[in-house]
Design an enzyme around this catalytic site. Structure first.
Site, short mmCIF file in Angstrom:
data_model
loop_
_atom_site.label_atom_id
_atom_site.label_comp_id
_atom_site.label_asym_id
_atom_site.label_seq_id
_atom_site.Cartn_x
_atom_site.Cartn_y
_atom_site.Cartn_z
CG HIS A 144 -0.45 0.01 2.58
ND1 HIS A 144 0.53 -0.74 3.27
CD2 HIS A 144 -0.19 1.43 3.33
CE1 HIS A 144 1.09 -0.24 4.31
NE2 HIS A 144 0.46 0.85 4.31
NE ARG A 145 1.22 5.71 2.68
CZ ARG A 145 1.27 6.90 3.16
NH1 ARG A 145 2.21 7.74 3.52
NH2 ARG A 145 0.05 7.53 3.46
CE LYS A 174 14.20 0.62 5.91
NZ LYS A 174 14.92 -0.60 6.01
CE LYS A 224 8.07 -3.17 14.28
NZ LYS A 224 9.35 -4.24 14.18
CE LYS A 276 11.97 -8.64 10.65
NZ LYS A 276 11.65 -7.61 11.27
CB SER A 303 15.45 2.19 8.87
OG SER A 303 16.19 1.20 9.43
#
Ligand code: GLU
Length: 471
Positions: A64-65, A69, A93, A105, A362
């Site tokens: 969705h974005r 990450k 998160k 991940k 990050s």
């Protein structure tokens, strides 16, 4: 996976519970919950005269974005279910702390202690190559970072491998975060997760009425803490809580066992002791109280499980005496244990909130990489000169002189690490206030975890809705 409760399913369960407190359409909740892409990799590495087949994964949970990450972990526990669960937690998160990424991940099923540095480098480079081949890495695609069993060294290998294949790509340094500071990393990233844990606990404990409910006074200073795991997250949480929060660390657990000292353990000295002796057992003044999970059951105000998942289960939940548990690790409490603890009135600061400091910094590192300059470089001197000008004017108008110490303080710009830490502090405080406010607005919500999922779900759903995919 047989016999083990699915970690991914337990995250899905939390999401479903939280979705009940929203009006997000069922199909959209389903779209948010599922993993968008799962890459399963097998590759050989040479060990002695033979080969070993390495099992590895990268999961992109939500697009969705973009980029997606999340860290890469090296552990024997790695399997598809674990990586899917951890990738999904990254989505919630990032949404919670307003880091504009989807969740991902990676994991390699190895015990890094069983390999030489050269072998680890081979494994890391080969894994990166596989990600490149499948278009699973890039500053605008998917950006790995450290996790359990990895650190800046591995991130430097990933960057170097990526750049070898993508020579000339101007933003290539943003393909991975958590890099060494000398390799386009950012100051403050290494301790960011632990520092974020500290800010989150401190913020939670700053509300007198919430603390009263669990029999504590307001404020973190003077409170007792037990930490499980002295890896990057656990050691920084303990160090910063002790030095900046005046917290008394009374218990520590590591692989070799648990120690207790009601008078407080000097964490810096303990880390040096462990480096020298290879163990925490025998640290002067402390008592050896049992195996790695013994410390979890100590009487304390704050318990910080900072090792791996599934540490507090149905087997030991009843014996936990802490008033606050800060889930510095991902998934340290199983969902059935969570129910027991919530019923007992324990405040649980959920993993995807309390350990969000790592991904927050990050994000700052990625911004620094894409802007190709260090924060503060462009404006610091300008700001300094402007403030000097104001002070000079004030002196001229009042006829009074500003002392040199005050002048230095008032005219200096922030250093990179100061800017990073203040951005992190603000992020952790703002997110906690959002979660708390959600609970106040909806008294039916039973705990902070559910409230945090509600916050994240609403933000992700609104992204999907504004894309025009869902009505
Ligand atoms: N591995 C860390 C986490 O679980 C950091 C991820 C990142 O920085 O992308 O949040």
């Amino acid at each position: 996976m047989s016999g083990k409760i699915s970690f991914f399913k337990s995250v899905e369960h939390y999401v479903d519970q939280a979705a009940k407190y929203t009006d997000i359409p069922k199909g959209l909740v389903e779209q948010i919950r599922v993993c968008n892409l799962v890459l399963q990799i097998r590759f050989p590495i040479r060990v002695g005269n033979d080969y070993e087949v390495i099992e590895a994964y990268r999961v992109q949970h939500s697009h969705h974005r973009l980029p997606t990450k999340g860290g890469i972990r090296y552990a024997e526990s790695v399997d598809q279910d674990e990586v899917m669960a951890l990738a999904s937690l990254m989505t919630y998160k990032c949404a919670l702390v307003d880091v504009p990424f989807g969740g991902a991940k990676g994991g390699i099923r190895i015990n890094p202690n069983n390999y030489t540095t050269e072998q680890l480098q081979n494994i890391t480079r080969r894994y990166t190559t596989e990600l490149i081949k499948k278009n699973f890495i890039g500053p605008g695609i998917d950006v790995p970072a450290p996790d359990y069993g990895t650190g800046p060294r591995e991130m430097a290998w990933i960057l170097d491998t990526y750049q070898a294949f993508r020579h000339g790509e101007i933003d290539s340094i943003g393909c991975v975060t958590g890099k060494p500071v000398t390799q386009n990393g950012i100051r403050g990233r290494a301790e960011a997760t632990g520092r974020g844990v500290f800010y989150g606990i401190r913020e939670c404990m700053s509300h007198a009425e919430d603390m009263k409910k669990i029999g504590l006074t307001k404020g973190i200073a003077g409170k007792t803490m037990v930490v499980q795991g002295l890896g990057n997250v656990g050691s920084n949480t303990a160090l910063i809580s002790q030095s900046e929060g005046d917290v008394k660390i009374i218990g520590i657990a590591e692989r070799e066992g648990s120690i207790h000292d009601p008078n407080g353990i000097d964490v810096e000295k303990l880390l040096a002791f462990r480096k020298e002796t290879g163990s925490i057992i025998g640290f002067p003044g402390s008592q050896h109280i049992g195996g790695p999970s013994a410390a979890l059951e100590l009487e304390c105000d704050i318990l910080v499980p900072a090792a791996l998942e599934n540490q507090i289960t149905i087997d030991n939940a009843e014996r936990i005496k802490a008033k606050i548990i800060a889930e510095a690790a991902n998934g340290p409490i199983t969902s059935d244990a969570d129910r027991i603890l919530v019923k007992k009135g324990v405040i649980i600061l959920p993993d995807f909130y309390i350990n969000a400091g790592g991904v927050t910094v990050s994000y700052f590192e990625w911004l620094k990489n894409l802007s190709h300059h260090r924060f503060g470089r462009l404006e610091n001197r300008f700001q300094h000169n402007a403030f000097e000008g104001i002070l000079n004017k004030v002196e001229e108008m009042t006829g009074k002189e500003v002392g040199q110490r005050d002048r230095d303080f008032l005219t200096r710009g922030g250093t990179e690490v100061e800017l990073v830490n203040s951005g992190l502090e603000d992020t952790m405080i703002t997110a906690y206030q959002q979660i708390r406010e959600t609970m106040i607005q909806n008294p039916e919500i039973p705990d902070l975890r559910t409230a945090a999922f509600v916050c994240s779900l609403k933000k992700i759903a609104s992204d999907y809705i504004s894309m025009g995919i869902f009505p």
